[in-house]
Design a protein around this motif. Structure first.
Motif, PDB file in Angstrom:
ATOM      1  N   ASP A  29      23.097 -13.873 -48.736  1.00 48.11           N
ATOM      2  CA  ASP A  29      22.649 -13.366 -49.902  1.00 48.11           C
ATOM      3  C   ASP A  29      20.745 -13.238 -49.679  1.00 48.11           C
ATOM      4  O   ASP A  29      20.515 -14.191 -49.103  1.00 48.11           O
ATOM      5  CB  ASP A  29      22.882 -14.366 -50.885  1.00 48.11           C
ATOM      6  N   GLY A  30      20.520 -12.344 -50.028  1.00 46.14           N
ATOM      7  CA  GLY A  30      18.993 -11.944 -50.168  1.00 46.14           C
ATOM      8  C   GLY A  30      18.455 -11.557 -48.868  1.00 46.14           C
ATOM      9  O   GLY A  30      17.204 -11.373 -48.812  1.00 46.14           O
ATOM     10  N   LEU A  31      19.281 -11.099 -48.035  1.00 42.92           N
ATOM     11  CA  LEU A  31      18.590 -10.820 -46.764  1.00 42.92           C
ATOM     12  C   LEU A  31      19.068  -9.342 -46.521  1.00 42.92           C
ATOM     13  O   LEU A  31      19.837  -8.710 -46.980  1.00 42.92           O
ATOM     14  CB  LEU A  31      19.224 -11.407 -45.501  1.00 42.92           C
ATOM     15  N   GLY A  32      18.110  -8.706 -45.831  1.00 43.10           N
ATOM     16  CA  GLY A  32      18.193  -7.479 -45.380  1.00 43.10           C
ATOM     17  C   GLY A  32      19.013  -7.213 -44.381  1.00 43.10           C
ATOM     18  O   GLY A  32      19.583  -7.977 -43.598  1.00 43.10           O
ATOM     19  N   GLU A  33      19.314  -5.679 -43.921  1.00 39.94           N
ATOM     20  CA  GLU A  33      20.232  -5.341 -42.934  1.00 39.94           C
ATOM     21  C   GLU A  33      19.763  -5.990 -41.740  1.00 39.94           C
ATOM     22  O   GLU A  33      20.601  -6.553 -40.778  1.00 39.94           O
ATOM     23  CB  GLU A  33      20.332  -3.872 -42.863  1.00 39.94           C
ATOM     24  N   TYR A  34      18.525  -5.874 -41.292  1.00 39.71           N
ATOM     25  CA  TYR A  34      18.092  -6.466 -40.069  1.00 39.71           C
ATOM     26  C   TYR A  34      18.409  -7.763 -39.732  1.00 39.71           C
ATOM     27  O   TYR A  34      18.835  -8.231 -38.701  1.00 39.71           O
ATOM     28  CB  TYR A  34      16.615  -6.026 -39.767  1.00 39.71           C
ATOM     29  N   ASP A  35      18.008  -8.741 -40.760  1.00 46.00           N
ATOM     30  CA  ASP A  35      18.169 -10.195 -40.448  1.00 46.00           C
ATOM     31  C   ASP A  35      19.546 -10.443 -40.607  1.00 46.00           C
ATOM     32  O   ASP A  35      19.854 -11.629 -40.065  1.00 46.00           O
ATOM     33  CB  ASP A  35      17.216 -10.743 -41.853  1.00 46.00           C
ATOM     34  N   VAL A  36      20.447  -9.780 -41.002  1.00 49.41           N
ATOM     35  CA  VAL A  36      21.892 -10.466 -41.136  1.00 49.41           C
ATOM     36  C   VAL A  36      22.556  -9.998 -39.667  1.00 49.41           C
ATOM     37  O   VAL A  36      23.237 -10.548 -39.410  1.00 49.41           O
ATOM     38  CB  VAL A  36      22.826  -9.834 -42.316  1.00 49.41           C
ATOM     39  N   ARG A  37      21.935  -8.783 -39.366  1.00 50.31           N
ATOM     40  CA  ARG A  37      22.686  -8.530 -37.916  1.00 50.31           C
ATOM     41  C   ARG A  37      21.602  -8.688 -36.530  1.00 50.31           C
ATOM     42  O   ARG A  37      22.410  -8.707 -35.530  1.00 50.31           O
ATOM     43  CB  ARG A  37      22.628  -6.848 -38.137  1.00 50.31           C
ATOM     44  N   ARG A  38      20.698  -9.388 -36.526  1.00 49.95           N
ATOM     45  CA  ARG A  38      19.631  -9.441 -35.212  1.00 49.95           C
ATOM     46  C   ARG A  38      20.115 -10.670 -34.734  1.00 49.95           C
ATOM     47  O   ARG A  38      20.592 -11.591 -35.285  1.00 49.95           O
ATOM     48  CB  ARG A  38      18.263  -9.328 -35.684  1.00 49.95           C
ATOM     49  N   PRO A  39      19.975 -10.535 -33.299  1.00 47.04           N
ATOM     50  CA  PRO A  39      20.388 -11.818 -32.700  1.00 47.04           C
ATOM     51  C   PRO A  39      19.345 -12.936 -32.755  1.00 47.04           C
ATOM     52  O   PRO A  39      18.313 -12.771 -32.823  1.00 47.04           O
ATOM     53  CB  PRO A  39      20.525 -11.368 -31.176  1.00 47.04           C
ATOM     54  N   LEU A  40      19.957 -14.322 -33.384  1.00 47.90           N
ATOM     55  CA  LEU A  40      18.755 -15.294 -33.505  1.00 47.90           C
ATOM     56  C   LEU A  40      19.072 -16.390 -32.718  1.00 47.90           C
ATOM     57  O   LEU A  40      18.466 -17.373 -32.898  1.00 47.90           O
ATOM     58  CB  LEU A  40      19.239 -15.616 -34.951  1.00 47.90           C
ATOM     59  N   THR A  41      19.708 -16.347 -31.679  1.00 45.65           N
ATOM     60  CA  THR A  41      19.878 -17.170 -30.359  1.00 45.65           C
ATOM     61  C   THR A  41      19.778 -16.430 -29.167  1.00 45.65           C
ATOM     62  O   THR A  41      19.884 -15.466 -29.077  1.00 45.65           O
ATOM     63  CB  THR A  41      21.231 -18.113 -30.573  1.00 45.65           C
ATOM     64  N   ALA A  42      19.767 -17.110 -28.177  1.00 48.91           N
ATOM     65  CA  ALA A  42      19.683 -16.667 -26.522  1.00 48.91           C
ATOM     66  C   ALA A  42      21.209 -15.996 -26.370  1.00 48.91           C
ATOM     67  O   ALA A  42      21.224 -15.243 -25.489  1.00 48.91           O
ATOM     68  CB  ALA A  42      19.510 -17.647 -25.907  1.00 48.91           C
TER      69      ALA A  42
END
Length: 199
Positions: A29-42
């Motif tokens: 909720d409240g996040l854009g497309e990039y932030d829900v899809r981008r890799p956030l860990t190694a």
């Protein structure tokens, strides 16, 4: 009035599973497309990928395992491409993956409703331990869902600082930016002292 000890065990397990499902979706909720899809860990872990993964998990465990295959599965569920379920392609709309997860819930819930807790199933990917019951599968999937909900908690906090258990209950010991910053400083100072680091 009934207490938790009076609940039907199947209802209890399903309630915990549903709480995990909702927590995972809430983290989008409240996040854009990039932030829900981008890799956030190694390793590439990402928020929408967790949703996609859990849809595949439930489709397998509450579908194939009990001879009740999920109808019209997307192509990625049918092919053995490594980690295809752990990320969303640019051509997979967020809304479609969320809707898929919700359809899988409905299918899973119908399997749970149709079977007794001692109903037998077979998990072919478990090898020698493949014989299971609905009870074991409910525990396994609820546990896996909550494990990934925890991943989503940490990922979301890293994106924009949003934290919490569910809407209206952050389940954090301190609230407010100043109190949270003071807590983080205490934790950092204790870690430095324990490690013998100065400052």
């Amino acid at each position: 009035m009934t207490g938790p000890e009076d609940d039907d065990p199947k209802d209890t397990l399903q309630r915990y599973l549903q709480a995990g499902r909702e927590a995972v979706l809430w983290k989008l909720d409240g996040l854009g497309e990039y932030d829900v899809r981008r890799p956030l860990t190694a390793t590439g872990t990402n928020l929408l990928g967790l949703v996609k993964h859990l849809a595949g998990v439930e489709a397998g465990y509450f579908g194939l395992v009990f001879g009740r295959p999920f109808p019209d599965p997307p192509a990625w569920m049918l092919h053995d491409e490594p980690e295809a379920d752990m990320w969303a392609t640019a051509e997979e709309p967020r809304e479609d993956l969320v809707a898929l997860y919700r359809r899988v819930w409905a299918h899973s819930d119908s399997t749970v409703a149709a079977l007794d807790l001692d109903a037998a199933g077979d998990v072919p990917w478990w090898g020698d331990r493949s014989g299971v019951t609905l009870h074991l599968v409910l525990v396994h999937v609820a546990t896996e869902t909550h494990r990934h909900a925890g991943h989503a908690d940490v990922l979301r906090e890293g994106v924009d600082g949003a934290a919490g258990l569910r809407p209206g209950n952050d389940n954090l010991g301190t609230s407010g930016a100043d109190a949270r910053a003071a807590h983080v400083s205490r934790v950092e100072a204790a870690a430095r002292r324990a490690a013998g680091l100065s400052g």
